[in-house]
Design an enzyme around this catalytic site. Structure first.
Site, PDB file in Angstrom:
ATOM      1  N   ASP A 138      33.335  19.324  25.912  1.00 48.57           N
ATOM      2  CA  ASP A 138      34.762  19.574  25.728  1.00 48.57           C
ATOM      3  C   ASP A 138      35.619  18.905  26.806  1.00 48.57           C
ATOM      4  O   ASP A 138      36.511  18.133  26.502  1.00 48.57           O
ATOM      5  CB  ASP A 138      35.060  21.073  25.670  1.00 48.57           C
ATOM      6  CG  ASP A 138      36.478  21.331  25.179  1.00 48.57           C
ATOM      7  OD1 ASP A 138      36.905  20.650  24.227  1.00 48.57           O
ATOM      8  OD2 ASP A 138      37.165  22.188  25.760  1.00 48.57           O
ATOM      9  N   GLU A 178      31.105  25.363  23.067  1.00 52.53           N
ATOM     10  CA  GLU A 178      31.687  26.069  21.924  1.00 52.53           C
ATOM     11  C   GLU A 178      31.236  25.405  20.631  1.00 52.53           C
ATOM     12  O   GLU A 178      31.401  24.189  20.457  1.00 52.53           O
ATOM     13  CB  GLU A 178      33.223  26.026  21.992  1.00 52.53           C
ATOM     14  CG  GLU A 178      33.875  26.696  20.785  1.00 52.53           C
ATOM     15  CD  GLU A 178      35.346  26.362  20.640  1.00 52.53           C
ATOM     16  OE1 GLU A 178      35.930  26.740  19.608  1.00 52.53           O
ATOM     17  OE2 GLU A 178      35.906  25.709  21.545  1.00 52.53           O
ATOM     18  N   GLY A 190      36.558  11.766  19.961  1.00 47.68           N
ATOM     19  CA  GLY A 190      37.054  11.829  18.592  1.00 47.68           C
ATOM     20  C   GLY A 190      37.991  13.004  18.446  1.00 47.68           C
ATOM     21  O   GLY A 190      38.105  13.844  19.343  1.00 47.68           O
ATOM     22  N   ARG A 243      29.483  -4.879  11.781  1.00 43.24           N
ATOM     23  CA  ARG A 243      28.188  -4.818  11.092  1.00 43.24           C
ATOM     24  C   ARG A 243      27.124  -5.661  11.774  1.00 43.24           C
ATOM     25  O   ARG A 243      25.970  -5.669  11.348  1.00 43.24           O
ATOM     26  CB  ARG A 243      28.347  -5.264   9.634  1.00 43.24           C
ATOM     27  CG  ARG A 243      29.307  -4.379   8.860  1.00 43.24           C
ATOM     28  CD  ARG A 243      29.430  -4.807   7.417  1.00 43.24           C
ATOM     29  NE  ARG A 243      28.175  -4.678   6.697  1.00 43.24           N
ATOM     30  CZ  ARG A 243      28.030  -4.972   5.414  1.00 43.24           C
ATOM     31  NH1 ARG A 243      29.063  -5.418   4.714  1.00 43.24           N
ATOM     32  NH2 ARG A 243      26.856  -4.836   4.832  1.00 43.24           N
ATOM     33  N   LYS A 286      31.712  16.630  17.587  1.00 38.45           N
ATOM     34  CA  LYS A 286      31.135  16.155  18.866  1.00 38.45           C
ATOM     35  C   LYS A 286      30.122  17.151  19.424  1.00 38.45           C
ATOM     36  O   LYS A 286      29.017  16.777  19.832  1.00 38.45           O
ATOM     37  CB  LYS A 286      32.268  15.937  19.886  1.00 38.45           C
ATOM     38  CG  LYS A 286      33.287  14.883  19.481  1.00 38.45           C
ATOM     39  CD  LYS A 286      34.343  14.688  20.535  1.00 38.45           C
ATOM     40  CE  LYS A 286      35.237  15.892  20.724  1.00 38.45           C
ATOM     41  NZ  LYS A 286      36.064  16.191  19.541  1.00 38.45           N
ATOM     42  N   HIS A 291      38.685  14.378  26.877  1.00 41.50           N
ATOM     43  CA  HIS A 291      38.226  15.386  25.917  1.00 41.50           C
ATOM     44  C   HIS A 291      37.066  14.804  25.119  1.00 41.50           C
ATOM     45  O   HIS A 291      37.224  13.843  24.360  1.00 41.50           O
ATOM     46  CB  HIS A 291      39.367  15.775  24.973  1.00 41.50           C
ATOM     47  CG  HIS A 291      38.954  16.747  23.909  1.00 41.50           C
ATOM     48  ND1 HIS A 291      38.512  18.020  24.186  1.00 41.50           N
ATOM     49  CD2 HIS A 291      38.900  16.626  22.561  1.00 41.50           C
ATOM     50  CE1 HIS A 291      38.212  18.644  23.061  1.00 41.50           C
ATOM     51  NE2 HIS A 291      38.431  17.809  22.059  1.00 41.50           N
TER      52      HIS A 291
END
Length: 346
Positions: A194, A219, A170, A260, A176, A155
């Site tokens: 998707d 979507e 996520g 970082r 996304k 997904h």
């Protein structure tokens, strides 16, 4: 390894029909059917490998892998031609006692009439191509390897950014599709939104594509379903792309430590292939689109042998060593980029 990828369900085709194989490959491999009648619907290919039946034609059938596509090249056909009529007939009768899926004749070779007669009587499809045997075997094997490859469904949204396959994952509603839409508007190309089908190609390559149903529809919450190809044109889409970087979008958590420096490279294993994983914290106002472009460009730099994080670490180490050798720890380490500004006051 990210929990999101630890329980992916693997799926794999058990078989494909001979008719599907022929319809998919007749133009690609220049195949034409020479046997009589329709291709039986129950003729199935269940093995991704092909077989050259030289030993089977010579009479040794103990290890005859008859469930594979049988490829007749110059060697097999010249051997049959060298036999007397009765020997040839007997050899082929033993061969056709096994329910082979189909036969492919390469190099536009002439087909023995006994072979065609037995193929028609047993409803065994026979195809012919003008492609040389070695190349035909490679092409057919590559197609079958793709059809029988292991796949997983992920997904997420998958985009080609500067030639690098970025997959955004996520939790639902994190943005996304919106990031993907922004990248498309900036000239990058959508592969899938998707639902991404990821297939293993060769030993270390993952290929991603969309589904036949969704294709290049997207979507967008509050707007609905949009067609990327219709709105942005053919330049905005592609049907497949190698999966090279996975960007996992996370809600910003001030109590959590994030990378970082980029020295601690993370990987996620999908179908036995390690893929670079970047966990990217997001919050309102953060320009994820530009960061996504930089992720792709940074990946290209590393791919061509330049790692900015390692280069910075090298320079920092050299500076520390240099300061320690001067025995002057109080000397400032923040030297200017240039020593003298001359008269340039811009």
């Amino acid at each position: 390894m990210s929990d999101r990828f630890s329980n992916l369900k693997e799926v794999k085709k058990e078989s494909i029909s001979v008719d599907f194989f022929f319809q998919s490959c007749k133009e690609r491999f220049r195949l034409h059917k020479v046997s009589q009648g329709e291709i039986p619907k129950d003729k199935l290919i269940t093995d991704k490998d092909i077989h050259r039946p030289g030993l089977a034609l010579a009479g040794y059938i103990d290890l005859f892998t008859y469930k594979r596509i049988q490829v007749f090249g110059n060697t097999e056909l010249r051997y049959l031609k060298s036999l007397a009529d009765e020997e040839r007939k007997s050899s082929l009768e033993k061969f056709f006692k096994h329910d082979v899926p189909c036969i492919i004749i390469t190099n536009e070779n002439e087909i023995p009439k006994e072979l065609m007669k037995l193929a028609d009587s047993t409803n065994t499809p026979v195809f012919r191509t003008n492609i040389p045997t070695t190349r035909a075997a490679y092409l057919i094997s590559d197609f079958l390897d793709d059809q029988f490859s292991v796949q997983v469904i992920i997904h997420g949204s998958f985009v080609d950014v500067y030639g690098i396959g970025l997959m955004f994952t996520g939790k639902s509603g994190i943005g996304k599709s919106e990031i993907t839409l922004d990248l498309i508007e900036r000239g990058h190309r959508l592969v899938a939104d998707d639902v991404v089908v990821v297939s293993k190609k060769a030993e270390s390559v993952l290929m991603g594509s969309g589904t036949n149903l969704v294709k290049h529809f997207m979507e967008v919450r509050g707007l609905g379903i949009i067609d990327i190809r219709s709105i942005f044109g053919i330049r905005a889409i592609r049907f497949q792309k190698r999966v090279e970087v996975i960007v996992e979008l996370l809600n910003w958590d001030p109590s959590r430590e994030y990378d970082r420096t980029g020295l601690d490279s993370k990987k996620v294993n999908i179908l036995g292939v390690d893929v670079e994983l970047i966990r990217l914290p997001i919050f309102p106002g953060k320009n994820i689109t530009v960061i996504a472009e930089v992720i792709a460009l940074n990946y290209l730099c590393k791919h061509y042998g330049y790692n900015p994080a390692e280069e910075f670490q090298r320079k920092l180490t050299e500076e520390i060593v240099k300061k320690s050798e001067t025995n002057n720890p109080d000397k400032a380490t923040y030297d200017r980029t240039i020593e003298y500004f001359e008269h340039d006051f811009e």
